[in-house]
Design an enzyme around this catalytic site. Structure first.
Site, mmCIF file in Angstrom:
data_model
loop_
_atom_site.group_PDB
_atom_site.id
_atom_site.type_symbol
_atom_site.label_atom_id
_atom_site.label_comp_id
_atom_site.label_asym_id
_atom_site.label_seq_id
_atom_site.Cartn_x
_atom_site.Cartn_y
_atom_site.Cartn_z
ATOM 1 N N GLU A 114 46.243 79.324 66.810
ATOM 2 C CA GLU A 114 46.295 80.677 67.381
ATOM 3 C C GLU A 114 47.323 81.549 66.657
ATOM 4 O O GLU A 114 47.085 82.736 66.409
ATOM 5 C CB GLU A 114 46.630 80.630 68.880
ATOM 6 C CG GLU A 114 45.577 79.949 69.753
ATOM 7 C CD GLU A 114 44.266 80.734 69.869
ATOM 8 O OE1 GLU A 114 44.181 81.865 69.347
ATOM 9 O OE2 GLU A 114 43.312 80.190 70.468
ATOM 10 N N ARG A 118 46.063 84.848 64.598
ATOM 11 C CA ARG A 118 46.435 86.149 65.182
ATOM 12 C C ARG A 118 47.650 86.752 64.479
ATOM 13 O O ARG A 118 47.649 87.939 64.150
ATOM 14 C CB ARG A 118 46.726 86.007 66.687
ATOM 15 C CG ARG A 118 45.529 85.483 67.465
ATOM 16 C CD ARG A 118 45.710 85.615 68.965
ATOM 17 N NE ARG A 118 44.808 84.705 69.677
ATOM 18 C CZ ARG A 118 44.269 84.937 70.863
ATOM 19 N NH1 ARG A 118 44.527 86.038 71.518
ATOM 20 N NH2 ARG A 118 43.482 84.051 71.439
ATOM 21 N N ASP A 241 33.286 75.815 65.660
ATOM 22 C CA ASP A 241 32.811 77.102 65.129
ATOM 23 C C ASP A 241 33.422 77.610 63.812
ATOM 24 O O ASP A 241 32.779 77.658 62.768
ATOM 25 C CB ASP A 241 32.903 78.197 66.228
ATOM 26 C CG ASP A 241 34.241 78.245 66.967
ATOM 27 O OD1 ASP A 241 35.165 77.521 66.576
ATOM 28 O OD2 ASP A 241 34.361 79.014 67.942
ATOM 29 N N GLU A 357 32.393 88.205 69.537
ATOM 30 C CA GLU A 357 31.508 87.622 68.507
ATOM 31 C C GLU A 357 30.153 88.305 68.372
ATOM 32 O O GLU A 357 29.672 88.544 67.256
ATOM 33 C CB GLU A 357 31.321 86.121 68.769
ATOM 34 C CG GLU A 357 32.536 85.259 68.418
ATOM 35 C CD GLU A 357 33.651 85.282 69.455
ATOM 36 O OE1 GLU A 357 33.475 85.932 70.522
ATOM 37 O OE2 GLU A 357 34.706 84.651 69.213
ATOM 38 N N THR A 441 39.062 84.942 61.075
ATOM 39 C CA THR A 441 38.291 84.740 62.301
ATOM 40 C C THR A 441 38.793 85.612 63.455
ATOM 41 O O THR A 441 38.162 85.694 64.492
ATOM 42 C CB THR A 441 38.272 83.246 62.698
ATOM 43 O OG1 THR A 441 37.242 83.032 63.669
ATOM 44 C CG2 THR A 441 39.618 82.790 63.256
HETATM 45 C C1 DMJ Z 1 39.406 84.740 68.743
HETATM 46 O O1 DMJ Z 1 40.722 84.358 68.882
HETATM 47 C C2 DMJ Z 1 38.832 84.272 67.433
HETATM 48 O O2 DMJ Z 1 37.682 84.997 67.135
HETATM 49 C C3 DMJ Z 1 38.507 82.798 67.441
HETATM 50 O O3 DMJ Z 1 37.865 82.392 66.261
HETATM 51 C C4 DMJ Z 1 37.621 82.462 68.606
HETATM 52 N N1 DMJ Z 1 38.112 82.973 69.850
HETATM 53 C C5 DMJ Z 1 38.618 84.317 69.934
HETATM 54 C C6 DMJ Z 1 37.597 85.372 70.319
HETATM 55 O O4 DMJ Z 1 36.621 84.983 71.153
#
Ligand code: DMJ
Length: 450
Positions: A114, A118, A241, A357, A441
Site C-alpha cells: 500500500e 500510494r 490482480d 477499476e 496501479t
Molecule cells: C487501489 O489501491 C489500487 O487500484 C489497487 O491495485 C487495488 N485496490 C485499490 C482500488 O480499488
C-alpha cells in the site's frame, strides 16, 4: 445542487444515448468540469474534517489514520490529480505542505504494497510533473527504508516493514503484494541512477513467476521464506490482480524483455483456464492452479481492472466483451457491488468501496477505440456516484449496493484514481499517450523518459 447535477446528466444522457452521434468536445469538457467540481468538493471536505490525517470519514465528519501517526496518505495520493486537472495553485501549496511535513522516520510497521503504490508512486509521479527534486528526495528516503522488505530467502518481499528499524514481518503474502512493486521501484532506479531498487523488485516478480504451477497459473497466497503455496486458488481478483498488470506494464515502461515473456506466457494460460463465456457474458472465474478445474464463479469490482489491461495488450475483442460484463455488474444494482456470482448475477459481497477499476477500464477502452459508448458508460458512473455516494462532507462508500446504506469511508484512491480516471475519460485535451506514460496501479502516471 446534487439534484441539478443529476438533472443535467439525465438530460445530457437522454439527448445522446439513443444515437451513435458524436459527443462534442464541448460536452465532454462540461462533464470533465463537473468531475473537477466533485473532486474539489471531496478535497475540501478532507481539508475541513481530516486535514493532516490519512483519510476522511465522510459521515462522521472525522478522520482515520492508518497507523499511530499520519503518513498524509490522502494528500500524497491526490497530488498529481490536482496537476492533471490544471489546479496548479492548490497543487503547489499541497506539495509544499507535504515536503515540510511528511517524514518516514516512524517506528511502526507499514504495509509495503500500500505504501509503495500510494506514497512512493504518488511522490514519483508528482516529481515528474513538477520537477521538484525535494519530492524525489522523499521518494528515495522511502525507497531506502523499504528495501529490507526483500531480505527473505527467496527475494520475495515480506508484507510489513518497520520504517525506522527495517524489521520485517508477514511471511504469508500473495502475488499482488509481491508483484506490484516494479513500476515504482524501477522508476526510482531510473530517476536516481541507483539500480538496486529495480533489481530487487524485478527479482521478486521473477521468483513469483518461477513458482507458477506446471500448467502456468499462480495461487492466492504463498510463503515468501519457503516459496510454498498456501492457497492454490487461481484467479485475477484481489491478491493476484495487479501482479498480471505489472508484468505487462513493466514490459512497456522499461522495455523489459523478461517481463514481456512472463506476460505472454501468463496471459495465455489466464485466458485458457480462467476466461469463462456464459449466458451473462464473458467473465473470469476461480480455478485450482494445479488442475485448472473451476472452483467458483465470482467476479467483482477489483476484477474490473482487467479490460484495461487487455486493452493495453491490444486484445480489444476480449477487453470490450469483458467491459460489457463489468458494466452489467454496475447497472444491475445501479452501482457496483464488491463481488457477484456471475451465473446468478447476485451480490455475494454488496459493499461499494468507491473503487475505480471499471472507470479505469472505460478510460483505456475509449483511448484505444474512440467509441463514445465508453463516454456514455462514464456518464452512468458519474450519475450513480452523485446520486448514491455524495454527502455533505465529500463522497462515501456504500455498505450495501442493494439498500444503498452508506458506510463511513472515503479511501484515498477515490481522489487518486476514481475521479482522476473519470476526469481523464471526459477531458480529451488531457488524454495521455500510453506509449509515453504508464499508470501505476494507483493511477499515478509515470513518464517513460529513459
Ligand atoms: C487501489 O489501491 C489500487 O487500484 C489497487 O491495485 C487495488 N485496490 C485499490 C482500488 O480499488
Amino acid at each position: 445542487m446534487k439534484f441539478y447535477l443529476i438533472l443535467y446528466l439525465n438530460t445530457f444522457i437522454f439527448s445522446h444515448s439513443l444515437s451513435s452521434q458524436t459527443i462534442s468536445d464541448k460536452q465532454k469538457s462540461e462533464l470533465a468540469e463537473i468531475v473537477k467540481q466533485e473532486f474539489l468538493h471531496s478535497w475540501n471536505a478532507y481539508k475541513t474534517y481530516a486535514w493532516e490525517h490519512d483519510e476522511l470519514k465522510p459521515l462522521s465528519q472525522s478522520f482515520r489514520d492508518w497507523y499511530s501517526e499520519s503518513l498524509l496518505i490522502t494528500p500524497v495520493d491526490a497530488l498529481d490529480a490536482f496537476y492533471l486537472m490544471g489546479l496548479n495553485e492548490e497543487a503547489d501549496s499541497i506539495k509544499e505542505f507535504i515536503i515540510n511535513n511528511l517524514s518516514f522516520d516512524k517506528d511502526f510497521f507499514v504495509k509495503n504494497f500500500e505504501i509503495t503504490i500510494r506514497i512512493l508512486g504518488g511522490l514519483l509521479s508528482s516529481y515528474q510533473i513538477s520537477n521538484d527534486k525535494r519530492l524525489l528526495k522523499l521518494a528515495e528516503d522511502l525507497g531506502n527504508r523499504l528495501l529490507p522488505v526483500f531480505n527473505s530467502q527467496t527475494g520475495m518481499p515480506y508484507m510489513f516493514i518497520n520504517l525506522k528499524s527495517g524489521e520485517v514481518k508477514g511471511e504469508i503474502s500473495n502475488p499482488a503484494e509481491i508483484g506490484t512493486l516494479l513500476i515504482e521501484f524501477g522508476a526510482l532506479s531510473k530517476l536516481t541512477g541507483n539500480p538496486v531498487y529495480y533489481d530487487k523488485a524485478k527479482k521478486a516478480i521473477t521468483e513469483l513467476f518461477n513458482r507458477r504451477s506446471p500448467i502456468g497459473l499462480v495461487g492466492t497466497t504463498v510463503n515468501v521464506e519457503t516459496g510454498e503455496w498456501i492457497d492454490s486458488t487461481s484467479h485475477i481478483s484481489g491478491r493476484i490482480d495487479s501482479y498480471y498488470e505489472y508484468l505487462l506494464k513493466s514490459a512497456l515502461l522499461f522495455d523489459d524483455k523478461d517481463c514481456k515473456k512472463m506476460w505472454d506466457k501468463s496471459i495465455e494460460v489466464v485466458n485458457r483456464y480462467l476466461a469463462h463465456n456464459t449466458e451473462t457474458g464473458l467473465w473470469y472465474c476461480q480455478t485450482n492452479m494445479l488442475t485448472g478445474e473451476r472452483i467458483s464463479t465470482n467476479f467483482g469490482a477489483l476484477d474490473a481492472f482487467f479490460p484495461a489491461v487487455l486493452a493495453l495488450s491490444i486484445d480489444l475483442t476480449k477487453a470490450e466483451q469483458l467491459q460489457e460484463s463489468c458494466y452489467k455488474m454496475w447497472t444491475t444494482f445501479g452501482i457496483e457491488p464488491e463481488e457477484i456470482d456471475y451465473t446468478t448475477m447476485e451480490a455475494t459481497s454488496p459493499v461499494y468501496h468507491l473503487r475505480p477499476e471499471v472507470i479505469e477500464s472505460a478510460y483505456y477502452l475509449y483511448f484505444f477505440t474512440k467509441d463514445e459508448r465508453y463516454v456514455e458508460m462514464g456518464k452512468t458512473f458519474l450519475e450513480s456516484l452523485i446520486k448514491y455516494c455524495k454527502v455533505d462532507a465529500g463522497y462515501t462508500a456504500l455498505e450495501n449496493v442493494v439498500t444503498k446504506e452508506k458506510r463511513d469511508e472515503m479511501e484515498s484512491f477515490f481522489l487518486a484514481e476514481t475521479l482522476k480516471y473519470l476526469y481523464l475519460l471526459f477531458a480529451p485535451a488531457n488524454t495521455l499517450d500510453f506509449s509515453k506514460v504508464i499508470f501505476n496501479t494507483e493511477a499515478h502516471p509515470i513518464k517513460k523518459i529513459w
